[in-house]
Design a protein around this motif. Structure first.
Motif, short mmCIF file in Angstrom:
data_model
loop_
_atom_site.label_atom_id
_atom_site.label_comp_id
_atom_site.label_asym_id
_atom_site.label_seq_id
_atom_site.Cartn_x
_atom_site.Cartn_y
_atom_site.Cartn_z
N ARG A 269 -57.40 -12.62 -4.91
CA ARG A 269 -56.44 -13.73 -4.92
C ARG A 269 -55.26 -13.50 -3.99
N GLN A 270 -54.75 -12.29 -3.97
CA GLN A 270 -53.54 -12.07 -3.19
C GLN A 270 -53.46 -10.63 -2.69
N VAL A 271 -52.97 -10.46 -1.46
CA VAL A 271 -52.71 -9.14 -0.88
C VAL A 271 -51.38 -9.20 -0.15
N THR A 272 -50.53 -8.20 -0.35
CA THR A 272 -49.30 -8.08 0.42
C THR A 272 -49.17 -6.63 0.89
N LEU A 273 -48.77 -6.47 2.12
CA LEU A 273 -48.51 -5.15 2.71
C LEU A 273 -47.12 -5.21 3.33
N GLY A 274 -46.20 -4.40 2.79
CA GLY A 274 -44.82 -4.49 3.22
C GLY A 274 -44.23 -3.18 3.69
N TYR A 275 -43.14 -3.32 4.45
CA TYR A 275 -42.41 -2.14 4.93
C TYR A 275 -40.92 -2.47 4.91
N THR A 276 -40.13 -1.57 4.34
CA THR A 276 -38.68 -1.70 4.34
C THR A 276 -38.11 -0.71 5.35
N PHE A 277 -37.41 -1.23 6.33
CA PHE A 277 -36.91 -0.38 7.40
C PHE A 277 -35.81 0.54 6.87
N PRO A 278 -35.73 1.76 7.37
CA PRO A 278 -34.70 2.70 6.89
C PRO A 278 -33.29 2.14 7.10
N ALA A 279 -32.44 2.35 6.12
CA ALA A 279 -31.07 1.83 6.19
C ALA A 279 -30.30 2.42 7.35
N ALA A 280 -30.64 3.65 7.75
CA ALA A 280 -29.93 4.30 8.85
C ALA A 280 -30.06 3.52 10.15
N TRP A 281 -31.12 2.74 10.29
CA TRP A 281 -31.32 1.98 11.52
C TRP A 281 -30.25 0.91 11.70
N THR B 135 -24.99 -2.38 12.57
CA THR B 135 -25.40 -3.78 12.63
C THR B 135 -24.87 -4.49 11.40
N PRO B 136 -24.95 -5.84 11.38
CA PRO B 136 -24.50 -6.57 10.18
C PRO B 136 -25.49 -6.51 9.03
N PHE B 137 -26.65 -5.86 9.22
CA PHE B 137 -27.69 -5.86 8.20
C PHE B 137 -27.58 -4.65 7.28
N GLN B 138 -27.80 -4.92 6.01
CA GLN B 138 -27.88 -3.84 5.02
C GLN B 138 -29.32 -3.36 4.88
N ALA B 139 -30.26 -4.33 4.91
CA ALA B 139 -31.68 -3.99 4.77
C ALA B 139 -32.53 -5.09 5.36
N ILE B 140 -33.67 -4.71 5.90
CA ILE B 140 -34.67 -5.66 6.39
C ILE B 140 -36.03 -5.20 5.89
N ALA B 141 -36.77 -6.14 5.30
CA ALA B 141 -38.11 -5.84 4.81
C ALA B 141 -39.09 -6.87 5.37
N ILE B 142 -40.25 -6.41 5.78
CA ILE B 142 -41.27 -7.29 6.33
C ILE B 142 -42.56 -7.10 5.55
N SER B 143 -43.27 -8.20 5.30
CA SER B 143 -44.53 -8.14 4.55
C SER B 143 -45.57 -9.01 5.22
N LEU B 144 -46.77 -8.47 5.35
CA LEU B 144 -47.93 -9.27 5.72
C LEU B 144 -48.58 -9.75 4.43
N VAL B 145 -48.87 -11.05 4.35
CA VAL B 145 -49.30 -11.62 3.08
C VAL B 145 -50.59 -12.42 3.26
N GLY B 146 -51.33 -12.53 2.18
CA GLY B 146 -52.54 -13.34 2.19
C GLY B 146 -52.87 -13.85 0.80
N ARG B 147 -53.42 -15.06 0.74
CA ARG B 147 -53.86 -15.66 -0.53
C ARG B 147 -55.29 -16.17 -0.37
N ASN B 148 -56.06 -16.04 -1.46
CA ASN B 148 -57.43 -16.57 -1.50
C ASN B 148 -58.27 -16.04 -0.33
N LEU B 149 -58.23 -14.73 -0.15
CA LEU B 149 -58.83 -14.12 1.03
C LEU B 149 -60.34 -13.94 0.92
N TRP B 150 -60.86 -13.73 -0.28
CA TRP B 150 -62.28 -13.38 -0.39
C TRP B 150 -62.81 -13.80 -1.75
N THR B 151 -63.87 -14.59 -1.73
CA THR B 151 -64.59 -14.90 -2.96
C THR B 151 -65.64 -13.83 -3.15
#
Length: 1016
Positions: A940-952, A956-972
């Motif tokens: 039904r669902q797959v997510t693969l994520g990465y949170t970049f190290p805060a030291a980066w 910068t004005p950012f405290q944290a950045i996280a990215i996720s590759l996502v999928g729904r209904n991928l395989w019957t």
């Protein structure tokens, strides 16, 4: 004397003051501070401060839901500053229950499940209810294959009543209207969404599912199908200003589930098209010749290879993007906090020229006006535009019907653009049936738009009279305004003279006002017994009104306004109901391990007869935390629970009296009519009784947990429409006679198999078994089945059958003789037997497996869900047989078909029938051929994520950045439904459960989610 003086001094009370904070330094209001071994206690105020009179040698016990219990010796001190640590064991987890009352989960005597908002806001669904599928034991979610924002059928612990019904949704304490705005039926229609489909997942903190009647009893009749509480995100007192931006881009891709034959092509009676006219009559007829690749004329007058075309679905439907952007800001000060979010969703449908555009604003504010008075404000505004909602089920106006059933060699490009500009825009017909609308004509010309504006708002005030007594008042308002425009355009082949029709130009307003008051108290009755009490009342007023017009025969082409119609009619609908309620709760805890509670609610309905309008619904619950007494080394926590409740269905308006209405006119004078159903002055909603027993166990320092429940619930007095004598002047009467029963087991197993400093694996598995039974229909021994909705071919339907589960698929099977032989008619076609039940459209086993992995800054999760033992009545399968697409129709193409069986006389059948005559008649006689097993297992669902190290982001004005590759209904992973998706359906109504045909194909979703948190 000195000894006596010392004893008296030791027992003298002294004033002790202090504050209580969480680890981040934010104050905690409502923390219980109690002198150990006594009933002496207090709670912290809005500033986290407390004052208590206690002996200098006393020990103070600090408890607060969600935090670990802490005991601190006074040791003669007069000031204490305390920091409570979160309860990492989860044994003191706070759960929001009915009426927004927070309780420790350990005290509950019924099953409750919580789903975090983080599981819904990465791999997204346009209806957030779909995100619950496979995550909660006892919860069965089914969707509609109708495009973005389609409605959901949600059943908790089976189907409660003849009418099914969704759980009550409550957002931040305010019941919200979840009315289905419209759905398709046998003769078509569009799914117009439901109330929950407009909620933004980015604003959800969590959802709490109250499964049983006991858990939901305080909400009364509306909660007979359970309750789902939505808690939205809010700011934190004392917190700095925080800004967060989330962007999500996903793509929906149509999935081709068909596995048709690609041996024989377009044509009729074994012949391919010889001219454009024949091609235009046989666009969905695969009764032609064997495909040989030779150039063959098509309906557009051009020649195409007489060869298989296998990518029509992929070419006709587009890769549809969904772009979601949400920005939120939150913060707090010493006495209050806020959160404001703005969200935009542009969700294109895989069907061209169709999609959803939604703008959402969410605001939460809480303010401690004075030490004892707190005000909370919540507002959620939605502006939603649905463009060209897809038509489903029947062929007229339906693009999905034709594109799925095109003959194997027909290229969908030959149908473009769907209309002939040289003939004033007349539809290009591609079959011998003008009611089977050209798919490209639908895409390019039809109009089916919905504009929806909704405001859900609430204002609540709480006043603490003392540290143990409070009063709360709340006003909630849910207002929806909708505009509908549905046009059969100029040139539609089946419209009168091809001049089109205005199907609907209307405005609808649905409003619900809820006002409630609650007085609550928490007291230590003795040093071992604590009590929680509350009493309150509610007034609910619901209004639904609709005004609109429709008409036929446009005069000027493409001018779709009422003044351009030859015939015009208007309509007006108004419904109103009001419910006044009073309720109480009383909970007692003995030494923290034995809990007993009771609730009661009395509702007075405006929809019932004035002399019999009240219904009382009680409940009782108990829990025993036996691990507090046993102290087994491997058992971290153990609880037994049991509950019993009575509730009822909701009383519907206009069922107990005779109402007159205006009908057609005669010589300009309006005609008054009345319904042919005899009203019942003693009509009552059905009554529901439920018993539940369960256990919750945690092992190995809470690394492994098991939650199991058994439930049994039965309704009585289900409302049916019974046939009566015509001599009465009526045809039917509404009576309380039906009864249903649900019993079953639900289980949730969760654990942490691996946990190290850098790697964690959390897993959970839930499974539910539900046995549903229609106990009675009309009080007679062998009542006739109640037929509900048919699928489009008309030779099968959904029904209610005594002694069997709800939503029975009814179909015609083979007629057989006493020896079991198939009886074949004189025409060589097997004869039709009696229509009979083929199984329920509802699964009796369902569940899900969820895994979450975290390694340093990486995270991976996937969800597998499953359903078993439900039946589907498939119109796609039926038409694939009739039109020669189904692989079963290959048998006998060249030689004809001699059906195995005997004639009425008992002699073996020897009649040979041409395949193009045999299979269409066989499908019409035997709808059992189109009954499929809907069981499936899906990734039904797959997510693969990465949170970049805060030291980066140090500079910068950012405290944290996280990215996720996502999928729904991928395989019957597994399905048993040839040519269709096992979840395909055109309606969320229980009366049409299991019916399939003319719906959008299933989609796979791929995307990326990026979250930015800015520095405070």
């Amino acid at each position: 004397m000195l000894l006596g003086y010392a004893i008296v001094s030791a027992q003298e009370k002294k004033t002790i003051t202090g504050t209580v904070q969480d680890p981040a330094g934010s104050v905690l209001q409502g923390v219980t501070v109690q002198e150990k071994g006594t009933s002496n206690g207090t709670v912290t105020d809005a500033k986290g401060a407390f004052t208590i009179q206690a002996a200098p040698a006393a020990t103070l016990v600090f408890t607060f839901i969600g935090f670990a219990r802490q005991e601190i010796p006074v040791n003669g001190q007069s000031a204490l500053d305390v920091k409570l640590a979160p309860d990492t064991k989860g044994l003191g987890e706070v759960v929001v229950t009915a009426l927004g009352i927070q309780k420790e989960s350990r005290k509950l005597g019924y099953a409750v499940s919580k789903v975090g908002g983080d599981l819904m806001d990465k791999a997204r669904e346009s209806n957030v209810a779909y995100s619950l599928e496979g995550r909660v034991a006892g919860l069965n979610v089914s969707g509609v294959s109708g495009g973005p924002g389609s409605s959901a059928r949600i059943n908790l612990r089976g189907v409660t009543s003849f009418n099914g019904g969704s759980p009550l949704f409550v957002i931040d304490g305010v019941p919200m209207d979840n009315t289905n705005r419209g759905t398709a039926g046998q003769y078509g229609g569009a799914d117009k969404g439901d109330g929950i489909s407009s909620i933004n997942p980015d604003d959800i903190e969590n959802m709490t599912v109250l499964k049983g009647a006991t858990a939901a009893a305080l909400y009364g009749t509306r909660a007979s199908n359970g309750v789902i509480l939505i808690t939205t995100k809010s700011g934190k007192k004392g917190g700095k200003l925080a800004i967060e931006y989330n962007t999500n881009l996903q793509f929906d891709q149509a999935v081709n589930n068909t596995d048709f034959q690609y041996v024989y092509g377009q044509g009729a009676q074994g012949q391919r098209p010889t001219d454009a006219a024949m091609a235009a009559r046989t666009g969905i007829s695969a009764w032609g010749e064997k495909m040989d690749g030779k150039p063959t004329i098509q309906l557009d007058g051009k020649e195409y290879p007489y060869s298989p075309v296998t990518n029509n679905i992929q070419k006709f439907y587009r890769l549809a993007p969904t772009f979601t952007n949400t920005v939120s800001t939150s913060g707090g000060w010493e006495t209050g906090a806020f959160r404001l979010s703005l969200s935009s969703v542009n969700n294109q449908s895989i069907l061209r020229n169709s999609g959803l555009d939604r703008k959402t604003v969410n605001l939460n504010i809480n303010q401690q006006v004075m030490d004892k008075l707190k005000i909370t404000v919540m507002a959620n505004y939605v502006d939603e535009n649905n463009k060209n909602r897809p038509w489903l089920s029947d062929a007229p106006q339906n693009a999905n019907y034709g594109i799925t059933l095109l003959a194997p060699n027909v290229n969908q490009e030959a149908l473009q653009p769907g209309y002939d500009a040289s003939k004033r825009g007349a539809e290009i017909v591609y079959t011998d049936d003008i009611y089977k609308t050209n798919p490209w004509f639908v895409v390019n010309q039809f109009v089916n738009n919905i504009d929806r504006k909704r405001l859900i708002s609430a204002v609540a005030a709480r006043y603490d009279f003392t540290d143990w007594l409070y009063a709360q008042a709340r006003v909630g308002y849910d207002l929806t305004n909708e505009n509908y425009l549905t046009v059969e355009p100029w040139g539609t082949a089946y419209s009168s003279g091809g001049t089109g029709r205005l199907n609907d130009l209307s405005k609808r307003q649905i409003s619900e006002l809820n006002t409630d008051v609650l007085i609550g108290a928490h007291r230590s009755i003795t040093k071992d017994i604590e009590g929680d009490f509350s009493v309150g009342g509610n007034m609910r007023k619901w209004i639904d009104q609709n005004v609109g017009m429709n008409g036929s025969q446009f005069i000027i082409p493409y001018l779709y306004v009422p003044s351009n119609l030859t015939n015009l009619a208007s309509n007006y609908l108004y419904q109103e109901l009001q419910t006044n309620s009073a309720y109480y709760t009383a909970d007692f805890t003995y030494k923290g391990f034995l809990n007993i509670g009771t609730t009661g609610r009395y509702d007075v309905f405006s929809t019932l007869p004035s002399n019999n309008r009240g219904i009382f619904t009680p409940s009782v619950t108990g829990s025993f935390i036996f691990s507090e007494l046993t102290h087994l080394p491997f058992l971290s926590y153990g609880k037994l629970r049991a509950s019993y409740a009575q509730t009822s269905g909701e009383a519907q308006p206009y069922k107990t009296q005779q109402y007159y209405k205006i009908s057609n006119t005669i010589n300009g004078q309006p005609l008054g009519t009345f319904d042919d159903n005899l009203p019942n002055l003693d009509l009552q909603p059905y009554r529901l009784k439920e018993f539940e027993v369960g256990t919750e166990l945690k092992f190995l320092e809470n690394r492994l947990g098991l939650d199991v429940s058994y439930f049994r619930r039965q309704t009585n007095g289900e409302i049916i429409s019974a046939t009566i004598s015509n001599a009465s002047g009526f045809l039917t009467q509404t009576l309380n006679l039906g009864a249903t029963r649900n019993s079953g087991v639900e289980a949730m197993l969760n654990g942490t198999p691996i946990q190290t400093r850098s790697f964690t694996w959390n897993a959970s598995f839930n499974i539910t078994y539900v046995k549903n039974l229609v106990v009675d229909i009309d009080g007679t021994e062998n009542p006739a089945a109640i037929n509900l909705t048919a699928y489009r071919p008309g030779n099968g339907n959904v029904a209610i059958v005594k002694g069997l589960p709800m939503a029975q698929i009814m179909a015609y099977d083979y007629k057989r003789d006493d020896k079991g032989n198939v009886i074949v008619g004189d025409n060589g076609i097997p004869e039709r037997g009696d229509i009979k039940p083929m199984g329920s459209a509802l699964p009796n086993v369902f569940g899900g497996l969820n895994n979450d992995f975290a390694y340093k800054n990486f995270n991976l999760s996937f969800l597998i869900d499953f359903k078993y033992n439900n039946k589907i009545l498939s119109a796609t399968n039926y038409y694939s047989i009739v039109d020669g697409l189904n692989k079963m129709t290959l048998d006998g193409r060249e030689t004809g078909v001699v059906a195995q069986g005997v004639t009425e006389s008992g002699a073996p059948n020897t009649t040979n029938v041409a395949a193009y005559n045999y299979y269409p008649q066989l499908a019409q006689n035997l709808s059992a051929l189109s009954v499929l097993d809907g069981s499936f297992i899906k990734l039904r669902q797959v997510t693969l994520g990465y949170t970049f190290p805060a030291a980066w982001f140090e500079h910068t004005p950012f405290q944290a950045i996280a990215i996720s590759l996502v999928g729904r209904n991928l395989w019957t992973i597994m399905k048993r439904t040839p040519n269709i998706d096992p979840e395909a359906g055109f309606s969320s109504d229980i009366k049409a459960a299991g019916l399939e045909g003319g719906n959008l194909p299933a989609v796979r979703t791929y995307g990326v989610n990026v979250n930015f948190k800015f520095k405070k």
